[in-house]
Scaffold this motif. Sequence first.
Motif, PDB file in Angstrom:
ATOM      1  N   MET A 178      37.148   2.068   3.412  1.00 57.90           N
ATOM      2  CA  MET A 178      37.663   3.043   2.456  1.00 57.90           C
ATOM      3  C   MET A 178      39.070   2.660   2.019  1.00 57.90           C
ATOM      4  O   MET A 178      39.953   2.512   2.850  1.00 57.90           O
ATOM      5  CB  MET A 178      37.673   4.409   3.128  1.00 57.90           C
ATOM      6  N   ARG A 179      39.258   2.457   0.691  1.00 56.36           N
ATOM      7  CA  ARG A 179      40.585   2.066   0.217  1.00 56.36           C
ATOM      8  C   ARG A 179      41.453   3.294   0.006  1.00 56.36           C
ATOM      9  O   ARG A 179      41.006   4.310  -0.478  1.00 56.36           O
ATOM     10  CB  ARG A 179      40.456   1.260  -1.075  1.00 56.36           C
ATOM     11  N   LYS A 180      42.730   3.161   0.440  1.00 53.82           N
ATOM     12  CA  LYS A 180      43.641   4.302   0.326  1.00 53.82           C
ATOM     13  C   LYS A 180      44.351   4.216  -1.016  1.00 53.82           C
ATOM     14  O   LYS A 180      45.548   3.992  -1.081  1.00 53.82           O
ATOM     15  CB  LYS A 180      44.648   4.287   1.475  1.00 53.82           C
ATOM     16  N   ASP A 181      43.580   4.348  -2.116  1.00 55.58           N
ATOM     17  CA  ASP A 181      44.198   4.280  -3.426  1.00 55.58           C
ATOM     18  C   ASP A 181      44.366   5.691  -3.995  1.00 55.58           C
ATOM     19  O   ASP A 181      44.099   6.682  -3.327  1.00 55.58           O
ATOM     20  CB  ASP A 181      43.353   3.399  -4.365  1.00 55.58           C
ATOM     21  N   ILE A 182      44.785   5.735  -5.256  1.00 49.93           N
ATOM     22  CA  ILE A 182      45.012   7.026  -5.924  1.00 49.93           C
ATOM     23  C   ILE A 182      43.738   7.870  -5.896  1.00 49.93           C
ATOM     24  O   ILE A 182      43.771   9.084  -5.684  1.00 49.93           O
ATOM     25  CB  ILE A 182      45.448   6.773  -7.391  1.00 49.93           C
ATOM     26  N   LYS A 183      42.603   7.200  -6.074  1.00 51.93           N
ATOM     27  CA  LYS A 183      41.334   7.917  -6.118  1.00 51.93           C
ATOM     28  C   LYS A 183      41.054   8.611  -4.783  1.00 51.93           C
ATOM     29  O   LYS A 183      40.608   9.755  -4.735  1.00 51.93           O
ATOM     30  CB  LYS A 183      40.203   6.922  -6.432  1.00 51.93           C
ATOM     31  N   PHE A 184      41.366   7.897  -3.695  1.00 52.69           N
ATOM     32  CA  PHE A 184      41.169   8.469  -2.363  1.00 52.69           C
ATOM     33  C   PHE A 184      42.025   9.722  -2.178  1.00 52.69           C
ATOM     34  O   PHE A 184      41.531  10.771  -1.763  1.00 52.69           O
ATOM     35  CB  PHE A 184      41.516   7.422  -1.297  1.00 52.69           C
ATOM     36  N   TYR A 185      43.326   9.594  -2.527  1.00 50.57           N
ATOM     37  CA  TYR A 185      44.209  10.749  -2.337  1.00 50.57           C
ATOM     38  C   TYR A 185      43.813  11.898  -3.268  1.00 50.57           C
ATOM     39  O   TYR A 185      43.944  13.068  -2.911  1.00 50.57           O
ATOM     40  CB  TYR A 185      45.676  10.347  -2.545  1.00 50.57           C
ATOM     41  N   GLY A 186      43.317  11.545  -4.441  1.00 53.07           N
ATOM     42  CA  GLY A 186      42.841  12.583  -5.366  1.00 53.07           C
ATOM     43  C   GLY A 186      41.690  13.360  -4.770  1.00 53.07           C
ATOM     44  O   GLY A 186      41.644  14.587  -4.823  1.00 53.07           O
ATOM     45  N   LYS A 187      40.754  12.623  -4.166  1.00 49.30           N
ATOM     46  CA  LYS A 187      39.596  13.272  -3.555  1.00 49.30           C
ATOM     47  C   LYS A 187      40.016  14.125  -2.359  1.00 49.30           C
ATOM     48  O   LYS A 187      39.526  15.235  -2.162  1.00 49.30           O
ATOM     49  CB  LYS A 187      38.588  12.215  -3.077  1.00 49.30           C
ATOM     50  N   LEU A 188      40.945  13.586  -1.556  1.00 45.67           N
ATOM     51  CA  LEU A 188      41.444  14.329  -0.393  1.00 45.67           C
ATOM     52  C   LEU A 188      42.124  15.614  -0.863  1.00 45.67           C
ATOM     53  O   LEU A 188      41.882  16.701  -0.329  1.00 45.67           O
ATOM     54  CB  LEU A 188      42.425  13.458   0.395  1.00 45.67           C
ATOM     55  N   PHE A 189      42.964  15.467  -1.906  1.00 45.05           N
ATOM     56  CA  PHE A 189      43.700  16.623  -2.411  1.00 45.05           C
ATOM     57  C   PHE A 189      42.747  17.676  -2.964  1.00 45.05           C
ATOM     58  O   PHE A 189      42.818  18.848  -2.573  1.00 45.05           O
ATOM     59  CB  PHE A 189      44.683  16.171  -3.508  1.00 45.05           C
ATOM     60  N   SER A 190      41.828  17.264  -3.834  1.00 46.14           N
ATOM     61  CA  SER A 190      40.956  18.262  -4.458  1.00 46.14           C
ATOM     62  C   SER A 190      39.994  18.854  -3.433  1.00 46.14           C
ATOM     63  O   SER A 190      39.654  20.034  -3.501  1.00 46.14           O
ATOM     64  CB  SER A 190      40.208  17.667  -5.651  1.00 46.14           C
ATOM     65  N   GLY A 191      39.579  18.045  -2.455  1.00 45.43           N
ATOM     66  CA  GLY A 191      38.718  18.573  -1.401  1.00 45.43           C
ATOM     67  C   GLY A 191      39.406  19.662  -0.603  1.00 45.43           C
ATOM     68  O   GLY A 191      38.869  20.758  -0.423  1.00 45.43           O
ATOM     69  N   CYS A 192      40.633  19.380  -0.150  1.00 41.53           N
ATOM     70  CA  CYS A 192      41.377  20.368   0.641  1.00 41.53           C
ATOM     71  C   CYS A 192      41.737  21.588  -0.197  1.00 41.53           C
ATOM     72  O   CYS A 192      41.721  22.715   0.288  1.00 41.53           O
ATOM     73  CB  CYS A 192      42.652  19.751   1.213  1.00 41.53           C
ATOM     74  N   LEU A 193      42.062  21.348  -1.466  1.00 40.02           N
ATOM     75  CA  LEU A 193      42.420  22.450  -2.363  1.00 40.02           C
ATOM     76  C   LEU A 193      41.253  23.414  -2.519  1.00 40.02           C
ATOM     77  O   LEU A 193      41.398  24.633  -2.401  1.00 40.02           O
ATOM     78  CB  LEU A 193      42.815  21.888  -3.726  1.00 40.02           C
ATOM     79  N   ARG A 194      40.071  22.855  -2.762  1.00 43.51           N
ATOM     80  CA  ARG A 194      38.903  23.714  -2.951  1.00 43.51           C
ATOM     81  C   ARG A 194      38.552  24.454  -1.670  1.00 43.51           C
ATOM     82  O   ARG A 194      38.181  25.622  -1.696  1.00 43.51           O
ATOM     83  CB  ARG A 194      37.708  22.887  -3.418  1.00 43.51           C
ATOM     84  N   ILE A 195      38.669  23.753  -0.540  1.00 42.68           N
ATOM     85  CA  ILE A 195      38.367  24.403   0.732  1.00 42.68           C
ATOM     86  C   ILE A 195      39.307  25.584   0.953  1.00 42.68           C
ATOM     87  O   ILE A 195      38.884  26.690   1.267  1.00 42.68           O
ATOM     88  CB  ILE A 195      38.476  23.388   1.891  1.00 42.68           C
ATOM     89  N   SER A 196      40.602  25.353   0.714  1.00 41.46           N
ATOM     90  CA  SER A 196      41.577  26.409   0.946  1.00 41.46           C
ATOM     91  C   SER A 196      41.377  27.577  -0.024  1.00 41.46           C
ATOM     92  O   SER A 196      41.506  28.736   0.345  1.00 41.46           O
ATOM     93  CB  SER A 196      42.983  25.849   0.809  1.00 41.46           C
TER      94      SER A 196
END
Lengths: 187, 192
Positions: free
Chosen positions: B1-19
């Motif tokens: 898994m590459r830690k690029d912008i796309k990864f952080y975007g997915k992490l951010f939107s995933g956590c945002l939606r969960i919260s």
Amino acid sequence: MVILKLFLAFLQVGLFTIGGGYAALPVIQNQVVETYGWLTAAEFTDLITISQMTPGPIGINAATFVGTRIAGLPGAIVATFGCILAPCLIVLTLSMLYKKYSSISYVRGVLSSLHPAVVGLIASACLSIVLQALFPVVVSLSGLDIAAAVLVAAGIFALKRFKVSQITVILAAGALGGLFYSLVERF
Amino acid sequence: MRKDIKFYGKLFSGCLRISAFTFGGGYVIVPLIKKRFVDEYGWVSEEQMLDYIAIGQSSPGPIAVNTSAMMGYGLAGLPGALVAVFATVLPPLVTLSIVSVFYSLVIENAVVRNVLRGMQAGVAAVVLDVVIDLIAAVTKSRRAVPIVLMAAAFIAAAVFKVNVALVILTCAVYGALTVVKARRKERDNGHS
């Protein structure tokens, strides 16, 4: 300095709440109502109601609510930051330890005996969420909210059978429930 | 898994939606994390998720924040933790700063109340759905000890209202003793 006081009050809320959720209430009450008098007891009850209605941890909700009322948006941000600062530092330390040692058999053994306990705790929380939804006033046969029971059953069916997304289920239940309860109140 | 912008975007939107959908306490994040990060993305194993929750619960602070901080750190170190925590804090911060300005209007609004009552049923369904899976995973092993631990923790929390941190600590001590005992037995067998 009220901003500094907000920060220190919610630093304690974050630090002294172990176990999450309602364990936070007495700590918040102590700081916000008793120590600083930022909210009256009635406003504190309102805060609990709002927290149940809005998403997010009650500690953050309380921090934002009190912060906004005392010092506007900066107050909200400072109080929220205070609330999460200590927990984040502690959890990051634990994360580092976890990353380093979680494969060691001792640690692995301890953690694996925690898993079933965690599932039991989640099931206990689940029970109170389900009871609260099905019996909004009192847990008894006549207190059963049949509409809610239908919504829960339909939700599980949609999730299990049709793999509908969780957020869709929550929003659809909100729309259907809102419509139904409003119609019932009207007629 | 590459830690690029796309990864952080997915992490951010995933956590945002969960919260944004965590109504009714920290535990509601469990089904949401499981579906998104375990089942859908495959970034976290179910084992790891339960580790994160166990540690997140037994250390101070909101469970949702602690758990997402641990997950973020596990996935991408400090930057991951910061992104996950920021995304988790943002929805309640924004919602509450709007609501606190005219909260009496919101509390007393009948339509809002009715929609929330319906959503509560939806949340109950979502949590129940995942809890059934988690319980099934424990009972499927057909080993007595985990099943007893699960039942004991459930009864302690649901019936006796024991603080969850205490329940976890007790089980951790039990787990440590079991490991020590197993080690000793192994060593004794080795000597004989």
